[in-house]
Design an enzyme around this catalytic site. Structure first.
Site, PDB file in Angstrom:
ATOM      1  N   GLY A  46       5.156  -5.091  39.463  1.00 39.07           N
ATOM      2  CA  GLY A  46       5.905  -6.096  40.226  1.00 39.07           C
ATOM      3  C   GLY A  46       6.394  -5.548  41.552  1.00 39.07           C
TER       4      GLY A  46
ATOM      5  N   GLU B  38       8.502 -11.900  37.438  1.00 37.82           N
ATOM      6  CA  GLU B  38       9.254 -11.891  36.173  1.00 37.82           C
ATOM      7  C   GLU B  38       8.873 -10.587  35.480  1.00 37.82           C
ATOM      8  OE1 GLU B  38      10.033 -11.488  32.854  1.00 37.82           O
ATOM      9  OE2 GLU B  38       8.807 -13.193  32.190  1.00 37.82           O
TER      10      GLU B  38
ATOM     11  N   LYS C   3      -5.490 -14.689  37.499  1.00 43.22           N
ATOM     12  CA  LYS C   3      -6.039 -13.394  37.078  1.00 43.22           C
ATOM     13  C   LYS C   3      -5.375 -13.050  35.755  1.00 43.22           C
ATOM     14  CE  LYS C   3      -6.102  -9.198  36.929  1.00 43.22           C
ATOM     15  NZ  LYS C   3      -6.145  -8.619  35.570  1.00 43.22           N
TER      16      LYS C   3
ATOM     17  N   GLY D  71       4.929  -9.404  34.431  1.00 44.66           N
ATOM     18  CA  GLY D  71       4.406  -8.130  33.927  1.00 44.66           C
ATOM     19  C   GLY D  71       5.417  -7.018  34.084  1.00 44.66           C
ATOM     20  N   SER D  72       4.911  -5.808  34.295  1.00 45.78           N
ATOM     21  CA  SER D  72       5.786  -4.637  34.332  1.00 45.78           C
ATOM     22  C   SER D  72       6.561  -4.570  35.653  1.00 45.78           C
ATOM     23  CB  SER D  72       4.954  -3.365  34.177  1.00 45.78           C
ATOM     24  OG  SER D  72       4.085  -3.226  35.274  1.00 45.78           O
TER      25      SER D  72
ATOM     26  N   CYS E 209       9.288 -10.224  27.036  1.00 53.51           N
ATOM     27  CA  CYS E 209      10.105  -9.784  28.165  1.00 53.51           C
ATOM     28  C   CYS E 209      11.588  -9.900  27.829  1.00 53.51           C
ATOM     29  CB  CYS E 209       9.763 -10.599  29.391  1.00 53.51           C
ATOM     30  SG  CYS E 209       9.700 -12.365  29.077  1.00 53.51           S
TER      31      CYS E 209
ATOM     32  N   GLU F  85      12.214  -0.067  29.206  1.00 56.12           N
ATOM     33  CA  GLU F  85      11.586  -1.112  28.401  1.00 56.12           C
ATOM     34  C   GLU F  85      10.470  -0.508  27.540  1.00 56.12           C
ATOM     35  OE1 GLU F  85       9.044  -4.266  30.247  1.00 56.12           O
ATOM     36  OE2 GLU F  85      10.366  -5.634  29.168  1.00 56.12           O
TER      37      GLU F  85
HETATM   38  P1  NAI Z   1       0.975  -4.752  34.287  1.00 53.06           P
HETATM   39  O1  NAI Z   1       2.222  -5.243  34.915  1.00 53.06           O
HETATM   40  O2  NAI Z   1       0.312  -3.605  34.957  1.00 53.06           O
HETATM   41  O3  NAI Z   1      -0.089  -5.938  34.162  1.00 53.06           O
HETATM   42  C1  NAI Z   1       0.215  -7.306  34.306  1.00 53.06           C
HETATM   43  C2  NAI Z   1      -0.882  -7.975  35.115  1.00 53.06           C
HETATM   44  O4  NAI Z   1      -0.919  -7.401  36.420  1.00 53.06           O
HETATM   45  C3  NAI Z   1      -2.299  -7.796  34.543  1.00 53.06           C
HETATM   46  O5  NAI Z   1      -3.031  -8.994  34.730  1.00 53.06           O
HETATM   47  C4  NAI Z   1      -2.868  -6.701  35.420  1.00 53.06           C
HETATM   48  O6  NAI Z   1      -4.267  -6.704  35.499  1.00 53.06           O
HETATM   49  C5  NAI Z   1      -2.249  -7.038  36.760  1.00 53.06           C
HETATM   50  N1  NAI Z   1      -2.229  -5.934  37.723  1.00 53.06           N
HETATM   51  C6  NAI Z   1      -2.059  -4.611  37.490  1.00 53.06           C
HETATM   52  N2  NAI Z   1      -2.125  -3.913  38.651  1.00 53.06           N
HETATM   53  C7  NAI Z   1      -2.327  -4.817  39.641  1.00 53.06           C
HETATM   54  C8  NAI Z   1      -2.479  -4.724  41.059  1.00 53.06           C
HETATM   55  N3  NAI Z   1      -2.449  -3.567  41.694  1.00 53.06           N
HETATM   56  N4  NAI Z   1      -2.663  -5.848  41.754  1.00 53.06           N
HETATM   57  C9  NAI Z   1      -2.704  -7.057  41.138  1.00 53.06           C
HETATM   58  N5  NAI Z   1      -2.576  -7.205  39.803  1.00 53.06           N
HETATM   59  C10 NAI Z   1      -2.394  -6.102  39.059  1.00 53.06           C
HETATM   60  O7  NAI Z   1       1.347  -4.440  32.787  1.00 53.06           O
HETATM   61  P2  NAI Z   1       0.507  -3.772  31.572  1.00 53.06           P
HETATM   62  O8  NAI Z   1      -0.141  -2.504  32.015  1.00 53.06           O
HETATM   63  O9  NAI Z   1      -0.343  -4.795  30.933  1.00 53.06           O
HETATM   64  O10 NAI Z   1       1.712  -3.410  30.597  1.00 53.06           O
HETATM   65  C11 NAI Z   1       2.588  -2.345  30.925  1.00 53.06           C
HETATM   66  C12 NAI Z   1       4.020  -2.674  30.589  1.00 53.06           C
HETATM   67  O11 NAI Z   1       4.422  -3.848  31.252  1.00 53.06           O
HETATM   68  C13 NAI Z   1       4.321  -2.965  29.138  1.00 53.06           C
HETATM   69  O12 NAI Z   1       4.481  -1.790  28.405  1.00 53.06           O
HETATM   70  C14 NAI Z   1       5.598  -3.749  29.243  1.00 53.06           C
HETATM   71  O13 NAI Z   1       6.710  -2.883  29.331  1.00 53.06           O
HETATM   72  C15 NAI Z   1       5.450  -4.495  30.539  1.00 53.06           C
HETATM   73  N6  NAI Z   1       5.067  -5.908  30.345  1.00 53.06           N
HETATM   74  C16 NAI Z   1       5.990  -6.871  30.615  1.00 53.06           C
HETATM   75  C17 NAI Z   1       5.680  -8.207  30.408  1.00 53.06           C
HETATM   76  C18 NAI Z   1       6.663  -9.294  30.653  1.00 53.06           C
HETATM   77  O14 NAI Z   1       6.561 -10.348  30.024  1.00 53.06           O
HETATM   78  N7  NAI Z   1       7.586  -9.147  31.584  1.00 53.06           N
HETATM   79  C19 NAI Z   1       4.376  -8.624  29.875  1.00 53.06           C
HETATM   80  C20 NAI Z   1       3.460  -7.518  29.652  1.00 53.06           C
HETATM   81  C21 NAI Z   1       3.819  -6.215  29.891  1.00 53.06           C
END
Ligand code: NAI
Ligand code: MG
Length: 501
Positions: A242, A259, A184, A237-238, A293, A394
C-alpha cells in the site's frame, strides 16, 4: 515444487479478459494456482506483464472516452449494475466453491459472502442516479453549479482473502460513478475473478468497461499503477505494498484508496456478557483462519476476569473442527498460500522467543483431517506485552495475543498503541462505557458487543496506517468522482479584462 509437465497439461487454463475477449498473455506464459487444502496446483493462470497491462488500460480508456459507456445515463448504468447483482446471486454457490478451491476459506463463509455480494451491486446500482450536484449561491454575477464526474480508468488491486467481495466493493461504486476498470486479482486467487467477469459480459456492459489482468504484483500490478492513463488505484492488501502504491501514484497525482489491514484490539470488560464475549473473541481471530484485515488479533481482557475468561476461551477454541473447507461443518480451514503459512509459523516462533506463553496450539496442525494442507493450529498466547512484535505486527493467521488491562484508560492506551487503526471491539453491558470507548478508540470501525459486522450501507476504512479513503456506503462513491464547478455569467458585459475580481 515444480509440477511434471504431463500433469500440468491436464489443468484448466484460465485466460485474461481484455476489451471483451478472453486472451492469452502477451508472453504466452502461465503460472500455477494452488488448492490450499491439498497444497497442490489445480489450474493455470495467464501470466500478465506490462504489455498486457497496457492493452487493458488502453481498452478501458477507449471505453471511457468513446462508444456506448459514456453515452449511458446514470439510470442506465444503475440498471446494468442491478442485472450484474442478479447474476451474481444466481451464480453464488458456484462462485463460492471456486473461491474455496483457490483460497481454502470455509465454504460456509465464502458461500455466505457470495450470497451477500449482490447487495453491494444493488446498493450502488440504486446510488448511480442519486449523485447530485449543487447550485451554489455566488457573490459574483454568475450562476454556479457543481457536477460530480467520473475519474477515468481505475485500477482495482485485490488480495486473496475475499477476492470477489473485495472486487465488488471497488467495482460497484466505480461503475456506478461512470468509470472504467482494470481488475488485478491476487496471483494466489485469480480463478473466481475470471469466472465472475463472464457475468459482466452477460449483464450487458460494453466491452472494455471491465478488464481483468492476471499475474504477479511486480509484473502485472506494477505497470498498472505506473500507467499514465490510470487515474485512480483502489487497493486492499499489505501496508507495505500500500505504501509503495501511494508513492508510485504520487508521480502522476493519481487518486488512491488504500485498505491495509491492522492489529485490532478486541476489548473485554469485566461487566461483559461472558458467553457472547468468548464467541466474539473466537470469531475475531479464528474465523477465516485469522486471514481478515479486521482480525481482533489483540485480545485485551480486564485483569479481574482475565484467568477465568482465558480458560473459557481456550476450552471453546479447543473444540474447533479443522479439515476440508468444502465440508459445511468444518470450522477452521487452511492458510491460503505457502508464503503466508510460513509467515504465520514464523510469528509463532517470534512470540515464543519473546516470552509469550502458549495456552493453545502453537504450531502446524498435524491432524489426519488436515492432510498435506497448509494448516496452522488455532493458537493463543498469554503474557503478551503490547510492545512485543507479536502485539504490533499483522500476522494474518489464527494467532491470538491476550493482553491484560486494569481500567478504561489503560484499555484505551493499549488499544491505540499500534501504528494501525482499522477496527476495534468492545464487550461491555455498560451503555456509558460503550459510547465513551467508541469515541476514544482510534479506528475506522468500532464494534460494541459484536465483531466483524459489515454492511454495504456503512463506510469502512482505516485510521492511521490502516489506510486512506472509505469503501461502502454513500461515502464510497465520492472516492470515484471529481467535482467540477461550472460558472455561467449573468453579467451584461465583461468587466475590465485586466483585473480579476
Ligand atoms: P500484497 O499487498 O503484496 O498483495 C495484494 C495485491 O497487490 C495482490 O494482487 C498483488 O499482486 C498486488 N501487488 C503486489 N505488489 C504490487 C505492485 N508493486 N504493484 C501493484 N500491485 C502489486 O499482499 P500479499 O503478499 O498477498 O500478502 C502479504 C500480507 O499482506 C499478508 O501476510 C497480510 O498481512 C497482508 N494482507 C492484508 C489484506 C487485507 O485485507 N488488508 C489482504 C491480504 C493480505
Ligand atoms: Mg490458490
Amino acid at each position: 515444487m515444480a509440477t511434471p509437465m504431463k500433469a500440468r497439461d491436464t489443468f484448466p487454463k484460465l485466460k485474461m479478459y481484455i476489451d471483451g475477449e478472453f486472451v492469452d498473455s502477451a508472453s504466452g506464459d502461465w503460472f500455477e494456482s494452488f488448492d490450499p487444502y491439498t497444497a497442490k496446483p489445480w489450474c493455470l493462470i495467464a501470466r500478465g506483464n506490462a504489455e498486457d497491462a497496457d492493452r487493458a488500460v488502453k481498452a478501458a480508456d477507449r471505453a471511457f472516452t468513446s462508444g456506448p459507456w459514456p453515452a449511458l445515463n446514470a439510470s442506465q448504468r444503475g440498471a446494468l449494475l442491478r442485472r450484474l447483482g442478479d447474476l451474481v446471486a444466481e451464480n453464488a454457490e458456484r462462485l463460492g466453491e471456486l473461491e474455496v478451491k483457490d483460497n481454502g476459506k470455509l465454504l460456509s463463509e465464502m458461500a455466505a459472502q457470495l450470497r451477500y455480494a449482490p447487495s453491494f451491486y444493488h446498493y450502488f446500482a440504486g446510488l448511480a442516479d442519486k449523485i447530485e450536484g449543487a447550485v451554489i449561491p455566488n457573490d459574483k454575477a454568475a450562476f454556479t453549479y457543481t457536477l460530480h464526474e467520473p475519474l477515468g480508468v481505475c485500477a482495482a488491486i485485490i488480495p486473496w482473502n475475499s477476492p470477489l467481495l473485495l472486487t465488488a466493493w471497488k467495482l460497484a461504486p466505480a461503475l456506478a460513478a461512470g468509470n472504467t476498470v482494470v481488475v488485478k486479482p491476487s496471483e494466489y486467487t485469480s480463478a473466481s475473478t475470471l469466472e465472475f467477469v463472464k457475468l459482466i459480459e452477460q449483464a450487458g456492459f460494453p466491452k472494455g468497461v471491465v478488464n481483468v489482468v492476471t499475474g504477479f504484483g511486480p509484473e502485472a500490478g506494477q505497470p498498472l499503477i505506473e500507467h499514465p492513463l490510470v487515474r485512480k488505484v483502489a487497493f486492499t492488501g499489505s501496508d507495505r505494498t500500500g505504501a509503495h502504491i501511494y508513492s508510485e501514484a504520487a508521480r502522476d497525482i493519481k487518486r488512491v484508496s488504500l485498505e491495509l489491514g491492522g492489529k485490532s484490539p478486541n476489548i473485554v470488560f469485566a461487566d461483559a456478557n461472558m458467553d457472547n464475549a468468548v464467541k466474539g473473541a473466537v470469531s475475531g481471530i479464528f474465523a477465516a483462519t485469522g486471514q481478515t484485515c479486521v482480525a481482533g488479533s489483540r485480545l485485551l481482557v480486564q485483569r479481574s476476569v482475565h484467568d477465568e475468561f482465558v480458560e473459557r476461551l481456550v476450552d471453546f477454541a479447543r473444540t474447533a473442527r479443522m479439515g476440508n473447507p468444502m465440508e459445511l461443518d468444518t470450522q477452521v480451514g487452511p492458510v491460503t498460500n505457502l508464503p503466508q503459512y510460513k509467515k504465520v509459523l514464523g510469528y509463532i516462533d517470534v512470540a515464543k522467543g519473546e516470552g509469550a506463553q502458549t495456552v493453545l496450539g502453537g504450531g502446524k496442525a498435524q491432524r489426519p483431517e488436515c492432510g498435506d494442507g497448509w494448516f496452522v493450529e488455532p493458537t493463543i498466547f498469554t503474557g503478551v506485552r503490547n510492545d512485543m512484535r507479536i502485539a504490533q505486527e499483522e500476522v494474518f493467521g489464527p494467532v491470538l495475543s491476550v493482553i491484560p488491562f486494569t481500567d478504561d484508560d489503560e484499555a484505551v492506551a493499549i488499544g491505540n498503541d499500534v501504528v494501525f487503526g482499522l477496527a476495534a471491539g468492545v464487550w461491555t453491558e455498560n451503555i456509558r462505557r460503550a459510547f465513551t470507548m467508541a469515541r476514544r478508540l482510534q479506528a475506522g470501525t468500532v464494534w460494541v458487543n459484536t465483531y466483524r459486522a459489515l454492511s454495504y450501507t456503512t463506510p469502512f476504512g482505516g485510521y492511521k496506517r490502516s489506510g486512506l479513503g472509505r469503501e461502502l456506503g454513500q461515502e464510497a462513491i465520492r472516492e470515484y468522482l471529481q467535482t467540477k464547478s461550472v460558472w455561467i455569467s449573468t453579467a451584461e458585459e465583461v468587466a475590465n479584462p485586466f483585473v480579476v475580481g
